[in-house]
Design a protein around this motif. Structure first.
Motif, PDB file in Angstrom:
ATOM      1  N   ARG A  69       0.859  -1.205   0.000  1.00 53.65           N
ATOM      2  CA  ARG A  69       0.000   0.000   0.000  1.00 53.65           C
ATOM      3  C   ARG A  69       0.888   1.247   0.000  1.00 53.65           C
ATOM      4  N   GLY A  70       1.950   1.168   0.779  1.00 55.80           N
ATOM      5  CA  GLY A  70       2.881   2.296   0.858  1.00 55.80           C
ATOM      6  C   GLY A  70       3.519   2.614  -0.482  1.00 55.80           C
ATOM      7  N   ILE A 112       3.351  14.844   2.599  1.00 55.49           N
ATOM      8  CA  ILE A 112       2.411  14.109   3.469  1.00 55.49           C
ATOM      9  C   ILE A 112       2.255  12.667   2.968  1.00 55.49           C
ATOM     10  N   LEU A 113       2.101  12.516   1.662  1.00 60.86           N
ATOM     11  CA  LEU A 113       1.977  11.160   1.098  1.00 60.86           C
ATOM     12  C   LEU A 113       3.241  10.348   1.367  1.00 60.86           C
ATOM     13  N   ARG A 114       4.391  11.020   1.242  1.00 62.27           N
ATOM     14  CA  ARG A 114       5.661  10.311   1.479  1.00 62.27           C
ATOM     15  C   ARG A 114       5.758   9.866   2.941  1.00 62.27           C
ATOM     16  N   TYR A 115       5.354  10.754   3.849  1.00 62.02           N
ATOM     17  CA  TYR A 115       5.408  10.402   5.269  1.00 62.02           C
ATOM     18  C   TYR A 115       4.541   9.164   5.540  1.00 62.02           C
ATOM     19  N   PHE A 116       3.299   9.178   5.046  1.00 65.02           N
ATOM     20  CA  PHE A 116       2.414   8.047   5.361  1.00 65.02           C
ATOM     21  C   PHE A 116       2.815   6.791   4.591  1.00 65.02           C
ATOM     22  N   ALA A 117       3.445   6.962   3.434  1.00 65.41           N
ATOM     23  CA  ALA A 117       4.011   5.784   2.761  1.00 65.41           C
ATOM     24  C   ALA A 117       5.034   5.134   3.687  1.00 65.41           C
ATOM     25  N   GLY A 118       5.875   5.942   4.307  1.00 66.10           N
ATOM     26  CA  GLY A 118       6.882   5.424   5.238  1.00 66.10           C
ATOM     27  C   GLY A 118       6.267   4.745   6.445  1.00 66.10           C
ATOM     28  N   ILE A 157      -5.578  20.653  -1.332  1.00 66.48           N
ATOM     29  CA  ILE A 157      -4.811  19.423  -1.579  1.00 66.48           C
ATOM     30  C   ILE A 157      -4.149  18.911  -0.299  1.00 66.48           C
ATOM     31  N   ALA A 158      -3.692  19.802   0.583  1.00 64.98           N
ATOM     32  CA  ALA A 158      -2.985  19.317   1.780  1.00 64.98           C
ATOM     33  C   ALA A 158      -3.926  18.569   2.726  1.00 64.98           C
ATOM     34  N   ILE A 159      -5.115  19.138   2.951  1.00 63.03           N
ATOM     35  CA  ILE A 159      -6.015  18.472   3.913  1.00 63.03           C
ATOM     36  C   ILE A 159      -6.549  17.147   3.352  1.00 63.03           C
ATOM     37  N   ILE A 164      -6.594  11.295   3.416  1.00 66.65           N
ATOM     38  CA  ILE A 164      -6.646  10.125   2.524  1.00 66.65           C
ATOM     39  C   ILE A 164      -5.397   9.253   2.698  1.00 66.65           C
ATOM     40  N   ALA A 165      -4.227   9.891   2.834  1.00 66.07           N
ATOM     41  CA  ALA A 165      -2.994   9.084   2.901  1.00 66.07           C
ATOM     42  C   ALA A 165      -2.984   8.144   4.105  1.00 66.07           C
ATOM     43  N   PRO A 166      -3.273   8.598   5.323  1.00 62.81           N
ATOM     44  CA  PRO A 166      -3.290   7.626   6.420  1.00 62.81           C
ATOM     45  C   PRO A 166      -4.434   6.624   6.288  1.00 62.81           C
TER      46      PRO A 166
END
Ligand code: UN1
Length: 490
Positions: A69-70, A112-118, A157-159, A164-166
Motif C-alpha cells: 500500500r505504501g 504528506i503522502l511520502r510520510y504516510f508511505a513510510g 490538496i494538503a487536507i 486520505i494518505a493515512p
C-alpha cells in the motif's frame, strides 16, 4: 492573455472516470469570468453506488501487505512533486491563493503522502508481558473500514492528502467528497493516486452536495468513520448523525487564534509573524492569526510595525508571481467579511487598510483593527479573511486570560525573550498547538495536529497519531504457551 480551457471533471467510480450532468462551473475568484472547471453532480444512485464499491474493495485492500500500500503512496507522492507547478497553478486559479502558496501546498501534499508511505513499514502493534505464566499479550492495529472524508476548500490538496494518505496506508477504503469550491485540485490528487496504481474501488471520488453525502454515507451507516474539516455548524450536524450511528468521528473546525506579545518581545519578528499568520492565504486558514494581544507598553509600536508590513503586500492576480495577497474564495465571502469589519467599526473599532486591492472579484483590502474589546464578536467569532484585531492588556496574566477567552482552541503563539514567560504560556494556553516566537499557522506532516475546546473532536491528525483514528486496536491474549525463558538452557 491566453484563455485556459476549463477542465471537465469526472467522478471516480470503481476505478473508472465517469461524467454526469453538469452541476456547476468552478470560477477563478479573482476573475469571475474565468471558468476553471466544469463539475458534474452526483445523484443518490451514484453516491450509494460509491459506498457499495468502497465496501466491496475493502477486504482486498485491507489484506494487501501494508508496504505494498505504501508503494502506491510513494509513487503518488513523486507524481505530485513532478506536477507541483501545474497543480499549484490550477490550485491558485481555483482557490485564490498566490501561485507560491499553491505550489507550496502541492509540495506539502507530496511530503504528506511520502510520510504516510513510510508509516506502512512501521510497527502495527506491541507485545505486553502478562501476569499469568504461559500467556503473551499483543496488540494489533487493523483498519476501521470505509472512511468518509469531507474536506474544505482552503487547503484543497494538503487536507485531503493528510486524511486520505493515512486512511489508505492503514488499509481502509475511502469515500471522498471534496469542497464544492475546489473540485479541480481534489481531482488532481485523486488522479495522482490512480496514476500511481491505486486499485479500483479503494478510493471513490464524488462531487456532490454536503447534505446528500451526509444522508447517503453517514445517516445510512454506509461508512464506518468520518473525518471532516470545515465549519463548526456543519461539523456539529455531521457529528451528531455519525455518533448516533456509532461511527468513529474526527472533526477539525474553526479557530480564533491569538498572538500574545510580551513587553520584552522583538517587535519586528513579532510583526513579521503576525502579518504572515493573518494575511497569508488572505487569512483563510483555521490556524490564521485573528487576534493580537499586546501588553499595553508595546501596543503602539507593534501596530505601526504591522501596518507597515501590510502596506508592503501586493494585492492582485494571484497567479502573477509578484503578488502576495490574492482574493478570497468568492465574492460572497469578501462581502461577508467586509460586513463583519464594518460592524466592528460601527462599534468603535479603528480600522486601518494600508493598501488598495483590485475591484471586482473576491478581493478585499486587508484590515488591521485596533481598539477592539476582547468580548466583541470580531474578536470572538471566526472571520476567515485578511483581518486582524489588536487589543492592549496590562500584563501577562491578562494576556493569557484573553488568549483563552474564546470558544476555540486551535493554535496560539507568544513572542517573548524570557524563558519563564514562554513556559507559562506553553503550560496555560488552552490550544492544541503552541508556538513560541512563531506564527500561529503551519503544520508539519509528521507531528500531531489538532485543537482543544471548540476547534476539534480531540483526536489528532497527521504524524503517528493519525493511526489512532484510522485504525482500531485489537488486544490478543495468547494462553497456553510453554512457560520457558531465555536462560533455561544454561
Ligand atoms: C496550516 O496552518 O498550514 O483548515 C494548516 C485549516 C487547518 C489546516 C491549517 N485545518 O486551515
Amino acid at each position: 492573455m491566453s484563455v485556459i480551457a476549463p477542465v471537465e471533471l469526472r467522478h471516480l467510480r470503481g476505478g473508472t472516470w465517469v461524467g454526469g450532468p453538469l452541476e456547476r462551473e468552478g470560477r477563478n475568484p479573482g476573475r469571475p469570468d474565468e471558468i476553471v472547471a466544469r463539475v458534474p453532480a452526483a445523484d443518490a444512485v451514484l453516491l450509494s453506488g460509491a459506498a457499495v464499491t468502497a465496501r466491496g474493495a475493502l477486504a482486498g485492500w485491507a489484506r494487501t501487505p501494508a508496504p505494498a500500500r505504501g508503494e502506491v503512496l510513494f509513487r503518488a507522492s513523486a507524481l505530485l512533486a513532478d506536477r507541483a507547478e501545474s497543480i499549484g497553478m490550477e490550485l491558485a486559479r481555483e482557490e485564490g491563493k498566490t501561485l507560491a502558496e499553491g505550489i507550496g501546498e502541492t509540495r506539502r501534499a507530496s511530503a504528506i503522502l511520502r510520510y504516510f508511505a513510510g508509516q506502512t513499514t512501521e510497527a502495527i502493534g506491541a507485545v505486553y508481558p502478562s501476569s499469568a505464566p504461559g500467556t503473551r499479550i499483543q496488540t494489533l492495529r487493523q483498519p476501521i473500514g470505509v472512511v468518509a472524508i469531507v474536506t474544505p476548500w482552503n487547503f484543497p490538496i494538503a487536507i485531503p492528502a493528510w486524511k486520505i494518505a493515512p486512511a489508505l496506508a492503514y488499509g481502509n477504503t475511502v469515500l471522498f467528497k471534496p469542497a464544492s469550491a475546489t473540485p479541480l485540485t481534489a481531482y488532481r490528487l485523486v488522479e495522482a493516486l490512480v496514476d500511481a496504481g491505486l486499485p479500483a474501488g479503494v478510493l471513490e471520488l464524488v462531487f456532490a452536495g454536503g447534505a446528500d453525502v451526509t444522508s447517503s454515507w453517514i445517516a445510512s451507516g454506509a461508512a464506518d468513520a468520518v473525518s471532516f474539516t470545515g465549519s463548526e455548524a456543519v461539523g456539529r450536524e455531521l457529528a451528531s448523525i455519525a455518533y448516533g450511528r456509532h461511527m468513529r468521528v474526527q472533526l477539525e473546525l474553526g479557530g480564533k487564534n491569538a498572538v500574545v506579545v510580551a513587553a520584552d518581545a522583538d517587535l519586528e519578528v513579532a510583526a513579521d509573524a503576525i502579518v504572515r499568520g493573518s494575511m497569508a492565504s488572505a487569512g483563510q486558514k483555521c490556524t490564521a492569526t485573528a487576534r493580537v494581544i499586546a501588553v499595553e507598553s508595546v501596543r503602539v509600536p507593534l501596530l505601526a510595525a504591522i501596518v507597515a508590513r501590510v502596506g508592503r503586500l501586493k494585492a492582485g492576480d494571484q497567479v502573477d508571481p509578484s503578488v502576495t495577497l490574492g482574493p478570497l474564495i468568492d465574492p460572497a465571502a469578501s462581502a461577508r467579511v467586509d460586513g463583519l469589519v464594518r460592524a466592528a467599526e460601527g462599534l468603535g473599532a479603528r480600522a486601518t487598510r494600508p493598501i488598495v486591492v483590485p475591484s471586482g472579484g473576491a478581493h478585499l483590502a486587508p484590515v488591521i483593527l485596533d481598539g477592539v474589546g476582547g468580548d466583541s464578536s470580531i474578536m470572538q467569532d471566526e472571520v476567515f479573511g485578511p483581518v486582524v484585531g489588536l487589543m492592549g492588556v496590562p500584563d501577562l496574566d491578562a494576556a493569557i486570560r484573553a488568549h483563552n477567552g474564546v470558544a476555540y482552541g486551535l493554535s496560539g503563539s507568544i513572542f517573548t525573550r524570557d524563558l519563564a514567560t514562554a513556559d507559562r504560556f506553553i503550560q496555560s494556553a488552552r490550544v492544541g498547538i503552541v508556538h513560541v516566537n512563531g506564527e500561529t499557522a503551519g503544520a508539519e506532516p509528521h507531528v500531531p495536529f489538532g485543537g482543544m475546546k471548540g476547534s476539534s473532536s480531540w483526536s489528532r491528525e497527521q504524524g503517528k497519531s493519525a493511526s489512532e483514528f484510522y485504525t482500531q486496536t485489537k488486544t490478543i491474549y495468547v494462553d497456553g504457551l510453554p512457560s520457558v525463558g531465555l536462560f533455561d538452557s544454561e
